[in-house]
Design a protein around this motif. Sequence first.
Motif, PDB file in Angstrom:
ATOM      1  N   ASN A 131     -21.010  -0.172 -48.612  1.00  0.00           N
ATOM      2  CA  ASN A 131     -20.105   0.112 -49.723  1.00  0.00           C
ATOM      3  C   ASN A 131     -20.277   1.561 -50.182  1.00  0.00           C
ATOM      4  OD1 ASN A 131     -18.142  -0.579 -51.691  1.00  0.00           O
ATOM      5  ND2 ASN A 131     -19.756  -0.841 -53.224  1.00  0.00           N
ATOM      6  N   LYS A 163     -19.274 -13.559 -53.140  1.00  0.00           N
ATOM      7  CA  LYS A 163     -18.276 -13.005 -54.066  1.00  0.00           C
ATOM      8  C   LYS A 163     -18.917 -12.543 -55.367  1.00  0.00           C
ATOM      9  CE  LYS A 163     -14.286 -15.662 -52.607  1.00  0.00           C
ATOM     10  NZ  LYS A 163     -13.795 -17.028 -52.784  1.00  0.00           N
ATOM     11  N   ASP A 167     -18.799  -8.716 -56.723  1.00  0.00           N
ATOM     12  CA  ASP A 167     -18.317  -8.362 -58.059  1.00  0.00           C
ATOM     13  C   ASP A 167     -19.364  -7.542 -58.792  1.00  0.00           C
ATOM     14  OD1 ASP A 167     -15.928  -9.573 -57.732  1.00  0.00           O
ATOM     15  OD2 ASP A 167     -16.447 -11.441 -58.786  1.00  0.00           O
ATOM     16  N   GLY A 170     -19.431  -4.050 -57.733  1.00  0.00           N
ATOM     17  CA  GLY A 170     -18.133  -3.368 -57.832  1.00  0.00           C
ATOM     18  C   GLY A 170     -17.448  -3.136 -56.500  1.00  0.00           C
ATOM     19  N   ASN A 172     -14.604  -3.648 -54.234  1.00  0.00           N
ATOM     20  CA  ASN A 172     -13.239  -4.134 -54.477  1.00  0.00           C
ATOM     21  C   ASN A 172     -12.321  -3.907 -53.274  1.00  0.00           C
ATOM     22  OD1 ASN A 172     -13.199  -1.417 -54.578  1.00  0.00           O
ATOM     23  ND2 ASN A 172     -12.366  -1.242 -56.652  1.00  0.00           N
ATOM     24  N   LYS A 173     -12.881  -4.060 -52.076  1.00  0.00           N
ATOM     25  CA  LYS A 173     -12.108  -3.836 -50.855  1.00  0.00           C
ATOM     26  C   LYS A 173     -11.560  -5.172 -50.336  1.00  0.00           C
ATOM     27  CE  LYS A 173     -13.457   0.387 -51.139  1.00  0.00           C
ATOM     28  NZ  LYS A 173     -14.654   0.887 -50.481  1.00  0.00           N
TER      29      LYS A 173
END
Lengths: 410, 262
Positions: A131, A163, A167, A170, A172-173
Amino acid sequence: MVANKYVITLLGEKDHGKSTFIGNLLIATGTVSEHRIKDAEKYAKSGRFEPAYILDSFPEERSQEMTIDTTRAEIEQDGNIYEFIDVPGHLELIKNMLSGASNGDLAILMVSAKSGEGFQPQTKRHIFLSNLLGINAMIVAVNKMDLSGYDKDIFDRICSEVKLYLDAIGFNKPLHFIPISAYGNENIVSRSDNMPWYNNKPMFDTIREFASEYGHGDTPKIKGLRLIVQDVIEDNGKSIVFGQIYSGTILVNANVRIEPTGSMEKVLELHAKGKATDSAEAGTNVVIKLEGTGFVKRGDIITDGSGSSMLKIKAKVFLIRQLDVVKPQKLVFKFNNNDLVASAIVPKGSISPETGIYGPAGNILYENTSALVDIHLTKPYLVERFEDLRELGRFGIFEGNDLIGIGVVV
Amino acid sequence: MIQQDLDKLEEKSVFVLREAKAKFKNIAALWSMGKDSTAMLALARKAFLGKVPFPVIHIDNSIDFPETYKFREELAKKWNLDLIVVKSEIRGELSGFACCGSNKTDALKKLMDERNFDALIVSIRRDEHGIRAKERTFSPRTKDFKWEYKDQPAELWGNYSSKMDGTSHLRVHPLLDWNEIDIWNFIKKENVPMNPLYFAKDGWRYRSLGCTHCTVPLKSNADTIDKIIEELETTKTEERSGRSQDKEQEYTMARLRALGYM
């Protein structure tokens, strides 16, 4: 016909099935020759052929049944090339994991559903790192469903754990979850009868869909010229500069600025792709001729006047070895082909890669943790935020040839 | 096999060649007169304003094909190459592990001691072999020439390893990302002179060229570059299937490469 090439990196804890997955996918798609399978079979430790042996080609990798270093394998399908980067899952081999994973646009996360395995801290670190390095999308493969009774509840539980974690950090892909058995070839190239409750496409179809939608690199937000200097040769009072353009365009006769000195120069000649030309764009290696000598050197950045060098860089880092910021150490921050030296590293906060929780930072940045830091350079340098121009916004922290950590400019 | 975007491949490899040249004072390239190392030299000419700016080394075990020797002389003259020919000492077996492992590697070691090269450009490709797929772009070799493959340095983006204490030299691999078909597309596009043995004669051609003792031709009617590309688009045969079997098994390759083989 020229192929689209998609680069997909595997993520996940050791023994969760990354190499087995690629190995079986290579076999199922007819990519591996009989000869190579036979060669791998000869070295099967238990007398049983392991599909992972196709990737794990070092003798030690087969005898220890573990991936030691990263490797790549390509699958050709419908005029496209899917390049899979296999990486080791072991904690201590994270430098090898990064050597592979730093190249991928897409990720496949392997999480074993087998009792006692599940969503592990090392899996979280891999997600955190990819990420940080800007992966575009991720497919979460819940593996070893055959060893957990093809139980939908187990699949659902792992999906919600993943999940929840995504979250928290962060992430968010685009995401997709899929239950598989890599070893048993279930939901890999075709749907498995054992999991009728999963009514979506198998892995390979999903990979191809994700690749065509999200697998095309990143377009830099910086539009101005950024040309990284690799080498300079002096020739009859002129400077012949070799370099690569990371963003923007260079034109012959244009005025350019050399960073960090700020010297303004005119482009007398421009060569790209083996011949003289009037202009060259991002992604191109060029040779330019400038009047005079002594004002430009390897590691400098040539711009169109936009952007400026700075002495302080704000960064988010991940340490793979403990770093005491007060202790003097010979660290180099390797940005593209340039080695930068810091006069001070000031921790601004810590981030747990396992929970995503921010906290205060001390002088010791611990192994396998992340932190926000200010890096004070000994000389000014032009960097960009990672999200604006990846090539000038990411770096490795090295001691000699040993990787201590990685970072991105924020 | 499908073609990759040649322009992208070239740009990446030119960057690697220029990094090698800029980073190290004293570099050289290995040239077997095969398609890959010859294509690499053609690319170096594009990268460095029309000239190959480093010496090229042929480790000569005296059992290469006559066509290969002829091709060497012609191209060295045409491209004005700084050619270094090192005769390897022939001891014992003239094939397989013994030959490639000690005869060739010893000759290279001797040359490296004399000339102190910091880096050697080697034109291997990832798609050739499972072991070669594990290589870094810049790969250090120890003082006794060993590839410490169990502990390779990290390699991130365009920042490659430097020479450290305990490193004799680095191997630089500019063509790792290329596949066999990409080499031929490049040869076609750039009109790169080629060893005639690659082109079919009486129904046979060499797809991968070693020396006379370890290489055999494959059945083929591909007598032009276009026909070779066409053949590669559909073939199921492996590129190195005409190479001596004992050398190509993965463990043998791992041992050979650990000892300094290409």
